[in-house]
Design an enzyme around this catalytic site. Structure first.
Site, mmCIF file in Angstrom:
data_model
loop_
_atom_site.group_PDB
_atom_site.id
_atom_site.type_symbol
_atom_site.label_atom_id
_atom_site.label_comp_id
_atom_site.label_asym_id
_atom_site.label_seq_id
_atom_site.Cartn_x
_atom_site.Cartn_y
_atom_site.Cartn_z
ATOM 1 N N HIS A 1 0.858 -1.185 0.000
ATOM 2 C CA HIS A 1 0.000 0.000 0.000
ATOM 3 C C HIS A 1 0.896 1.238 0.000
ATOM 4 C CE1 HIS A 1 -3.486 -2.540 1.677
ATOM 5 N NE2 HIS A 1 -3.652 -2.334 0.384
ATOM 6 N N GLU B 1 1.656 3.803 3.089
ATOM 7 C CA GLU B 1 2.078 3.278 4.392
ATOM 8 C C GLU B 1 3.603 3.336 4.486
ATOM 9 O OE1 GLU B 1 -0.017 -0.491 4.407
ATOM 10 O OE2 GLU B 1 -1.949 0.520 4.170
ATOM 11 N N ARG C 1 -3.208 4.892 -2.164
ATOM 12 C CA ARG C 1 -3.079 3.543 -1.595
ATOM 13 C C ARG C 1 -2.735 2.477 -2.652
ATOM 14 N NH1 ARG C 1 -5.673 0.004 2.316
ATOM 15 N NH2 ARG C 1 -6.789 -1.745 1.386
ATOM 16 N N HIS D 1 2.474 -3.569 6.796
ATOM 17 C CA HIS D 1 1.525 -2.483 6.518
ATOM 18 C C HIS D 1 1.536 -1.485 7.669
ATOM 19 C CE1 HIS D 1 -1.185 -4.423 3.346
ATOM 20 N NE2 HIS D 1 -0.426 -5.442 3.694
ATOM 21 N N GLU E 1 0.520 -4.775 11.032
ATOM 22 C CA GLU E 1 0.072 -3.388 10.899
ATOM 23 C C GLU E 1 0.866 -2.596 11.927
ATOM 24 O OE1 GLU E 1 -1.989 -2.097 8.725
ATOM 25 O OE2 GLU E 1 -3.197 -3.761 7.981
HETATM 26 O O1 0X9 Z 1 -7.031 -3.538 4.234
HETATM 27 C C1 0X9 Z 1 -5.908 -4.029 4.136
HETATM 28 O O2 0X9 Z 1 -5.472 -4.516 3.101
HETATM 29 C C2 0X9 Z 1 -4.997 -4.058 5.354
HETATM 30 N N1 0X9 Z 1 -5.183 -2.915 6.160
HETATM 31 S S1 0X9 Z 1 -4.559 -1.499 5.643
HETATM 32 O O3 0X9 Z 1 -5.022 -0.452 6.524
HETATM 33 N N2 0X9 Z 1 -2.982 -1.563 5.799
HETATM 34 O O4 0X9 Z 1 -4.907 -1.302 4.279
HETATM 35 C C3 0X9 Z 1 -5.360 -5.266 6.180
HETATM 36 C C4 0X9 Z 1 -4.942 -6.510 5.534
HETATM 37 C C5 0X9 Z 1 -5.176 -7.637 6.438
HETATM 38 N N3 0X9 Z 1 -5.340 -8.800 5.689
HETATM 39 C C6 0X9 Z 1 -6.560 -9.303 5.529
HETATM 40 N N4 0X9 Z 1 -7.572 -8.787 6.179
HETATM 41 N N5 0X9 Z 1 -6.678 -10.344 4.743
HETATM 42 ZN ZN ZN Z 2 -1.934 -1.670 4.060
#
Ligand code: 0X9
Ligand code: ZN
Length: 314
Positions: free
Chosen positions: A67, A70, A125, A195, A269
């Site tokens: 992303h 980040e 993003r 992330h 994260e």
């Molecule tokens: O939304 C996402 O892809 C991730 N959060 S972010 O705020 N960094 O964009 C979370 C990814 C976690 N992985 C899954 N939920 N599969």
């Molecule tokens: Zn992310």
């Protein structure tokens, strides 16, 4: 390289330069490898840190910056490489890890997006692929992997922040990473994807509330890592499955990696908890990287124990 600041965020040009200098300074342990080209035709490289050994090695994969906004994630990948290289000769713990493990580190996965956050939109993003005859841009690369692709927490609307692309691995960046991981999957013990933000250590799955068959072990290893992290600067992390403690997402790299059989698959994260969010001040880079290093080393120690081959090396 002597003057490279690990307490700063760096534009992509400096990160490319840093990779070359790292490879040139540490020729005996570091090699740089081409993974593929981005949508906008920039080369993607990972650094491999490997010590000559007669032991069968397992691979640790770490990617940062899937992303674009980040920024702390690429900063951590660089920090991680620096720490390993500055310490592998004298530090027992790191020397031990390198006996049985090779580290493959991709400092910036979403290079086109990362550059865009420096030039045009700090909060971008997605990738920068063009859709609908150039009317909308970018795929969420963490919705583009072939893990229950575009079912939950993702959309076919290309305007959306969670646009899943036009098919599983439709994006060249996804394809580059997944082809590499697929080709080495028998040897990859651990898949770490970094992330921000939220201070979480996430295990599969995001696309279902079901748990992987080694869920308990993943949680145990993750919780121990969170404890090690907290011991450094007092930062609190939560550990759990994405669907349980964050939100449902399909098409994430971590779920995909677990589904193709990589046992230790985690999303980190990093800081913070929302005060600054994606725009974490540079003054927090050092502490964030220091504590994250403790967590990652804790995971790696556990992975190492799990893949112990030769007692003679002990
Ligand atoms: O939304 C996402 O892809 C991730 N959060 S972010 O705020 N960094 O964009 C979370 C990814 C976690 N992985 C899954 N939920 N599969
Ligand atoms: Zn992310």
């Amino acid at each position: 390289l002597e003057t490279y600041s690990y307490n700063r965020y760096h534009p992509m040009g400096e990160i490319y330069q840093w990779m070359s200098e790292i490879r040139e300074k540490y020729t005996e342990v570091v090699t740089q490898h081409f993974l593929g080209m981005t949508y906008e035709s920039r080369p993607m490289y990972y650094l491999k840190i490997s010590q000559p050994s007669n032991n069968p090695k397992k691979i640790i994969w770490m990617d940062c910056g899937i992303h674009a906004r980040e920024w702390i994630a690429p900063a951590f990948c660089q920090w991680f490489v620096k720490e390993i290289l500055q310490n592998y000769k004298d530090n027992q713990r790191i020397r031990r890890l390198l006996k049985n493990l090779d580290f493959c580190v991709l400092p910036v996965l979403n290079i086109d997006g990362y550059i865009y956050t420096w030039t045009t939109d700090r909060l971008w993003r997605k990738s920068r692929s063009s859709h609908n005859n150039g009317t909308c841009f970018g795929t969420d690369l963490n919705r583009n992997f072939d893990a229950s692709w575009c079912s939950i927490g993702a959309t076919t609307d290309c305007e959306s922040l969670t646009f899943c692309g036009t098919g599983p691995a439709s994006e060249p960046e996804t394809k580059a990473v997944s082809s590499f991981i697929e080709s080495k999957k028998e040897n990859i013990a651990c898949f770490l994807t970094m992330h921000s933000y939220g201070q979480l250590i996430l295990v599969p799955y995001g696309y279902t509330k079901n748990k992987s068959n080694n869920h308990e072990e993943l949680i145990q290893v993750g919780q121990k890592a969170a404890n090690a992290l907290k011991a450094k600067h007092g930062t609190n992390y939560r550990v759990g499955s994405s669907a349980d403690i964050l939100y449902a997402t399909s098409g994430s790299s971590r779920d995909w990696a677990r589904d193709i059989g990589i046992p230790f698959s985690y999303t980190f994260e990093l800081r913070d908890n929302g005060t600054y969010g994606f725009v974490l001040p540079e003054t927090q880079i050092q502490a964030t990287c220091e504590e994250t290093m403790e967590a990652v080393l804790s995971v790696l120690d556990d992975v190492y124990e799990k893949y112990w081959y030769t007692n003679s090396a002990r």
